[in-house]
Design a protein around this motif. Structure first.
Motif, PDB file in Angstrom:
ATOM      1  N   UNK A  94       0.866  -1.172   0.000  1.00  0.00           N
ATOM      2  CA  UNK A  94       0.000   0.000   0.000  1.00  0.00           C
ATOM      3  C   UNK A  94       0.909   1.230   0.000  1.00  0.00           C
ATOM      4  N   UNK A  95       0.823   2.046  -1.048  1.00  0.00           N
ATOM      5  CA  UNK A  95       1.735   3.182  -1.225  1.00  0.00           C
ATOM      6  C   UNK A  95       1.648   4.203  -0.097  1.00  0.00           C
ATOM      7  N   UNK A  96       0.442   4.494   0.360  1.00  0.00           N
ATOM      8  CA  UNK A  96       0.270   5.486   1.431  1.00  0.00           C
ATOM      9  C   UNK A  96       0.927   5.015   2.729  1.00  0.00           C
ATOM     10  N   UNK A  97       0.772   3.734   3.031  1.00  0.00           N
ATOM     11  CA  UNK A  97       1.366   3.195   4.259  1.00  0.00           C
ATOM     12  C   UNK A  97       2.877   3.087   4.100  1.00  0.00           C
ATOM     13  N   UNK A  98       3.343   2.651   2.920  1.00  0.00           N
ATOM     14  CA  UNK A  98       4.786   2.581   2.653  1.00  0.00           C
ATOM     15  C   UNK A  98       5.428   3.951   2.858  1.00  0.00           C
ATOM     16  N   UNK A  99       4.785   5.004   2.388  1.00  0.00           N
ATOM     17  CA  UNK A  99       5.326   6.364   2.499  1.00  0.00           C
ATOM     18  C   UNK A  99       5.524   6.786   3.957  1.00  0.00           C
ATOM     19  N   UNK A 100       4.759   6.205   4.871  1.00  0.00           N
ATOM     20  CA  UNK A 100       4.840   6.562   6.292  1.00  0.00           C
ATOM     21  C   UNK A 100       5.846   5.715   7.075  1.00  0.00           C
ATOM     22  N   UNK A 101       6.442   4.701   6.415  1.00  0.00           N
ATOM     23  CA  UNK A 101       7.424   3.859   7.096  1.00  0.00           C
ATOM     24  C   UNK A 101       8.671   4.669   7.436  1.00  0.00           C
ATOM     25  N   UNK A 102       9.388   4.292   8.510  1.00  0.00           N
ATOM     26  CA  UNK A 102      10.661   4.959   8.812  1.00  0.00           C
ATOM     27  C   UNK A 102      11.645   4.770   7.652  1.00  0.00           C
ATOM     28  N   UNK A 103      12.602   5.657   7.522  1.00  0.00           N
ATOM     29  CA  UNK A 103      13.572   5.608   6.422  1.00  0.00           C
ATOM     30  C   UNK A 103      14.300   4.268   6.350  1.00  0.00           C
ATOM     31  N   UNK A 104      14.595   3.669   7.504  1.00  0.00           N
ATOM     32  CA  UNK A 104      15.333   2.394   7.511  1.00  0.00           C
ATOM     33  C   UNK A 104      14.508   1.243   6.954  1.00  0.00           C
ATOM     34  N   UNK A 105      13.205   1.424   6.842  1.00  0.00           N
ATOM     35  CA  UNK A 105      12.311   0.376   6.348  1.00  0.00           C
ATOM     36  C   UNK A 105      11.975   0.531   4.867  1.00  0.00           C
ATOM     37  N   UNK A 106      12.564   1.534   4.246  1.00  0.00           N
ATOM     38  CA  UNK A 106      12.284   1.772   2.829  1.00  0.00           C
ATOM     39  C   UNK A 106      13.403   1.209   1.965  1.00  0.00           C
ATOM     40  N   UNK A 107      13.034   0.823   0.744  1.00  0.00           N
ATOM     41  CA  UNK A 107      14.001   0.280  -0.210  1.00  0.00           C
ATOM     42  C   UNK A 107      15.048   1.342  -0.513  1.00  0.00           C
ATOM     43  N   UNK A 108      16.324   0.923  -0.614  1.00  0.00           N
ATOM     44  CA  UNK A 108      17.348   1.893  -1.011  1.00  0.00           C
ATOM     45  C   UNK A 108      17.060   2.374  -2.436  1.00  0.00           C
ATOM     46  N   UNK A 109      17.380   3.625  -2.704  1.00  0.00           N
ATOM     47  CA  UNK A 109      17.177   4.168  -4.056  1.00  0.00           C
ATOM     48  C   UNK A 109      18.101   3.424  -5.018  1.00  0.00           C
ATOM     49  N   UNK A 110      17.755   3.438  -6.304  1.00  0.00           N
ATOM     50  CA  UNK A 110      18.575   2.778  -7.334  1.00  0.00           C
ATOM     51  C   UNK A 110      20.035   3.218  -7.186  1.00  0.00           C
ATOM     52  N   UNK A 111      20.931   2.246  -7.154  1.00  0.00           N
ATOM     53  CA  UNK A 111      22.363   2.543  -7.076  1.00  0.00           C
ATOM     54  C   UNK A 111      22.860   2.844  -5.679  1.00  0.00           C
ATOM     55  N   UNK A 112      21.973   2.971  -4.735  1.00  0.00           N
ATOM     56  CA  UNK A 112      22.343   3.259  -3.347  1.00  0.00           C
ATOM     57  C   UNK A 112      22.432   1.960  -2.581  1.00  0.00           C
ATOM     58  N   UNK A 113      23.482   1.794  -1.794  1.00  0.00           N
ATOM     59  CA  UNK A 113      23.651   0.561  -1.013  1.00  0.00           C
ATOM     60  C   UNK A 113      22.781   0.618   0.240  1.00  0.00           C
ATOM     61  N   UNK A 114      22.313  -0.524   0.669  1.00  0.00           N
ATOM     62  CA  UNK A 114      21.541  -0.598   1.903  1.00  0.00           C
ATOM     63  C   UNK A 114      22.454  -0.324   3.077  1.00  0.00           C
ATOM     64  N   UNK A 115      21.922   0.247   4.133  1.00  0.00           N
ATOM     65  CA  UNK A 115      22.717   0.603   5.311  1.00  0.00           C
ATOM     66  C   UNK A 115      22.606  -0.422   6.422  1.00  0.00           C
ATOM     67  N   UNK A 116      22.199  -1.649   6.101  1.00  0.00           N
ATOM     68  CA  UNK A 116      21.984  -2.647   7.149  1.00  0.00           C
ATOM     69  C   UNK A 116      22.972  -3.763   7.037  1.00  0.00           C
TER      70      UNK A 116
END
Length: 116
Positions: A94-116
């Protein structure tokens, strides 16, 4: 006689309970990123009638659910995951709920490495 009837009734209830079929499904949850994602999905799904257990594997990006097939089905489980903000197999978050997730719970942007 009354005790005998109650014993019989109790036995029937136990027998019927034994026929409730528990199923197990492994759902791909590719958008989970961290322990917060894991906790959110496990806590949310555990509240649904018929869900027996939920185990999210962050490394494998899977969610394993044991459930009673006469109370909930796989599509409902996937929809509930999507309504928590995460993709679940072929069901998009659900896009609206995804948008409200904390930054650490969102997919890394294209080309950006995950921080976990």
């Amino acid at each position: 006689m009354k005790a005998l009837k109650l014993t019989f009734l109790f036995s029937m209830i136990l027998c019927l309970g034994a026929f409730a079929q528990v199923k197990k499904v492994v759902i791909s949850t590719p958008t989970i990123q961290c322990g917060m994602c894991k906790n959110k999905i496990e806590k949310t799904l555990s509240r649904y009638d018929g869900v027996q257990s939920v185990v999210v594997n962050v490394k494998k990006k899977t969610t394993t659910v044991s459930y009673l097939k006469d109370r909930i089905n796989v599509e409902q489980i996937k929809t509930n995951i999507a309504n928590t903000g995460y993709d679940a197999d072929n069901v998009t978050a659900n896009e609206d709920i995804y948008a409200k997730l904390p930054a650490c719970c969102k997919k890394p942007a294209e080309g950006e490495a995950a921080h976990h």
